[in-house]
Design an enzyme around this catalytic site. Structure first.
Site, PDB file in Angstrom:
ATOM      1  N   GLU A 130     -22.886  -6.505  25.942  1.00 30.24           N
ATOM      2  CA  GLU A 130     -21.601  -5.922  25.557  1.00 30.24           C
ATOM      3  C   GLU A 130     -21.385  -4.631  26.339  1.00 30.24           C
ATOM      4  O   GLU A 130     -22.288  -3.808  26.434  1.00 30.24           O
ATOM      5  CB  GLU A 130     -21.555  -5.585  24.053  1.00 30.24           C
ATOM      6  CG  GLU A 130     -21.712  -6.756  23.110  1.00 30.24           C
ATOM      7  CD  GLU A 130     -21.737  -6.308  21.653  1.00 30.24           C
ATOM      8  OE1 GLU A 130     -21.176  -5.235  21.330  1.00 30.24           O
ATOM      9  OE2 GLU A 130     -22.337  -7.019  20.824  1.00 30.24           O
ATOM     10  N   GLU A 161     -12.589   0.347  16.627  1.00 32.51           N
ATOM     11  CA  GLU A 161     -13.308  -0.930  16.542  1.00 32.51           C
ATOM     12  C   GLU A 161     -12.376  -2.135  16.632  1.00 32.51           C
ATOM     13  O   GLU A 161     -12.794  -3.215  17.028  1.00 32.51           O
ATOM     14  CB  GLU A 161     -14.114  -1.003  15.244  1.00 32.51           C
ATOM     15  CG  GLU A 161     -15.480  -0.369  15.317  1.00 32.51           C
ATOM     16  CD  GLU A 161     -16.379  -1.023  16.357  1.00 32.51           C
ATOM     17  OE1 GLU A 161     -16.452  -2.268  16.394  1.00 32.51           O
ATOM     18  OE2 GLU A 161     -17.000  -0.299  17.149  1.00 32.51           O
ATOM     19  N   LYS A 175     -11.795  -6.209  11.768  1.00 33.82           N
ATOM     20  CA  LYS A 175     -13.148  -5.634  11.852  1.00 33.82           C
ATOM     21  C   LYS A 175     -13.259  -4.383  10.989  1.00 33.82           C
ATOM     22  O   LYS A 175     -12.279  -3.686  10.728  1.00 33.82           O
ATOM     23  CB  LYS A 175     -13.490  -5.273  13.304  1.00 33.82           C
ATOM     24  CG  LYS A 175     -13.848  -6.465  14.179  1.00 33.82           C
ATOM     25  CD  LYS A 175     -14.325  -6.014  15.537  1.00 33.82           C
ATOM     26  CE  LYS A 175     -15.710  -5.415  15.477  1.00 33.82           C
ATOM     27  NZ  LYS A 175     -16.207  -5.048  16.815  1.00 33.82           N
ATOM     28  N   GLU A 222      -9.634  -7.464  17.482  1.00 26.98           N
ATOM     29  CA  GLU A 222     -10.024  -8.052  16.201  1.00 26.98           C
ATOM     30  C   GLU A 222      -9.571  -7.118  15.075  1.00 26.98           C
ATOM     31  O   GLU A 222     -10.273  -6.186  14.696  1.00 26.98           O
ATOM     32  CB  GLU A 222     -11.534  -8.259  16.154  1.00 26.98           C
ATOM     33  CG  GLU A 222     -12.052  -9.245  17.189  1.00 26.98           C
ATOM     34  CD  GLU A 222     -13.573  -9.359  17.174  1.00 26.98           C
ATOM     35  OE1 GLU A 222     -14.096 -10.095  16.326  1.00 26.98           O
ATOM     36  OE2 GLU A 222     -14.219  -8.676  17.990  1.00 26.98           O
TER      37      GLU A 222
END
Length: 486
Positions: free
Chosen positions: A269, A332, A324, A321
């Site tokens: 990542e 995030e 999250k 997303e």
């Protein structure tokens, strides 16, 4: 003098061999993406696979074995890393039968002719993270050993490799050349790298210069990027001008101390968020990700590994997303190079053949209408309504540093109302808010602050519910399996 035909053949074979070796040595790093699915507005997996293919992305990393996602990837030719959540490590480490069942359900079932090209299984996700306080530490190796046995039984051990994505906090040092794993991890890291080496697996690490900048006011901002810095790190004869190289070489030094200095490394990542915090914006995300890709594809490597870049690099992430957890920070929910609906946020050349990102096709949106604060209503008592809307929907862009932070009080209210309204699939009742909301057909977006419209081509349940369901199915099958044999 004529050379006998046999010698010509030998020379020809030698030339081919030399060229083959040259090609293998010169292979560039593979650029892949993380595909997370913790979203309120989740696209159909088939839509996302088409997005991957249109952008010529051939490597994808998943955080769980989502059946709909794996089915969509079948026949695509995209190489897959399937993840096992940390919560499953306890069961998989204690039961070989559970491990066998997991491999059968989530790997074997999708492979074969015309199936998914599963290359890796990620056992846990950053299980040695400092904040876990050792919760998963002793479960990793037993789970790995059981899963390896299961892969052998399934005749997949030669093709599917087990890895353990580690956070960069697993190692530490003031200077890269002095890198070492945290003292309490030395024993388990020694066991882990021995296992990885013996099974031909790489070491997977997640590196986030953004988090270094976000968590440390003294961190020099330009050092997080790839455009040079006035604050280089000098380590003997080596000079580091970016945080990525310094972090990477700290890992190389840590592996060297264990006797595995040449172990292949994969970046599991890495990325930069585009919203939700100071320093998280479209411009910074584009500059970082493009700088990273250019840096990797130059093939220069790092001071401790010249001409030897990471084996693969998985950008974090493919899509935003919106569901999250915001515990680490509001950013995030904004790591995607594409927004939740598969639309590119900025120009980015992945080095895979396209000069810029291509948007998702045939996305089915809800009608073009939005919920906003009624201009004729008294908004004095709107706080509880906003709190309700934002407790369910995503309002992270409204916070300090976010793209919607400066749209005014009424704009904030409208943004919250609309986020909730779209999440409720534009149910007219969800825009009432005791008469404070109203539906409009005029897009209320302001500058970089985008008021979203939901999508109708939703995929399956969120990954959290998928993981819970998968875990309970595994437990149930295990109980039935044991009962049958007793």
């Amino acid at each position: 003098m004529l050379v006998p035909r046999r010698s010509n053949t030998v020379v020809h074979l030698l030339v081919i061999l030399i060229l083959w070796v040259f090609v293998v040595v010169s292979v560039e790093s593979g650029i892949g993406v993380n595909w997370g699915t913790v979203s309120f507005h989740r696209l159909k997996p088939t839509t996302v696979v088409d997005l991957l293919r249109d952008n010529k992305i051939q490597k994808v990393k998943l955080f769980e074995a989502d059946s709909d996602v794996l089915k969509a990837l079948m026949g695509s030719g995209i190489q897959v890393m399937v993840g096992i959540p940390n919560e499953m490590l306890s069961l998989l480490s204690s039961s070989l039968s559970a491990s066998d069942l997991w491999v059968h359900q989530n790997v074997s079932a999708y492979m074969g002719h015309g199936g998914a090209d599963i290359r890796y299984v990620a056992v846990g996700n950053e299980p040695f993270l400092n904040s876990y306080n050792g919760q998963f530490q002793n479960l990793v190796m037993p789970a790995l050993l059981n899963l390896q046995q299961s892969l052998v039984k399934a005749n997949l051990a030669g093709y599917v490799k087990l890895v353990v994505p580690c956070n960069a906090d697993a190692y530490e040092s003031a200077l890269p050349s002095q890198g070492a794993f945290r003292p309490e991890l030395t024993q388990i890291m020694t066991q882990l790298v021995q296992f990885l080496d013996s099974n031909g697996s790489p070491f997977v690490v997640n590196i986030y210069p953004f988090l270094s900048l976000y968590g440390n006011a003294d961190f020099p901002q330009e050092y997080a990027f790839f455009e040079g810095t006035t604050h280089p790190v000098t380590d003997g004869a080596n000079v580091y001008t970016n945080a990525f190289d310094g972090n990477y070489d700290t890992l190389v030094a840590a592996l060297s101390k264990l006797g595995y200095g040449q172990m292949p490394i994969v970046i599991g990542e890495i990325g930069w968020p585009s919203d939700g915090a100071v320093g998280a914006n479209i411009t910074a995300a584009r500059v970082f990700n493009q700088g990273l890709i250019n840096h990797i594809l130059l093939n220069k490597g790092t001071p401790l590994r010249p001409q030897s870049p990471p084996m693969d690099v998985y950008l974090f992430s493919l899509l935003d997303e919106g569901a999250k957890s915001t515990l680490p920070g509001n950013f995030e929910r904004h790591w995607g190079i594409f927004s939740f609906d598969g639309q590119a946020k900025y120009a980015l050349n992945l080095g895979l053949g396209n000069k810029e990102l291509r948007n998702a096709k045939n996305v089915q949106y809800l009608p073009s209408r939005w919920c906003v604060a009624s201009p004729s209503s008294d908004l004095t008592n709107v706080v509880n309504h906003m709190r309700l809307a934002c407790s369910v929907a995503d309002c992270t862009t409204l916070n300090y540093g976010g793209s919607c932070n400066e749209i005014g009080e009424k704009g904030n209210i409208s943004y919250a109302f609309n986020s909730y309204y779209q999440l409720q699939m534009q149910d007219s009742r969800s825009c009432d808010f005791d008469g404070l909301g109203m539906v409009t057909f005029l897009d209320p977006s302001v500058g970089d602050c985008r008021f979203l419209v939901g999508v109708t081509d939703k995929g399956s349940a969120s990954s959290a519910s998928q993981t819970t369901y998968q875990w309970w199915v595994l437990v149930l099958l295990l109980i039935l399996h044991v009962t049958f044999w007793l």
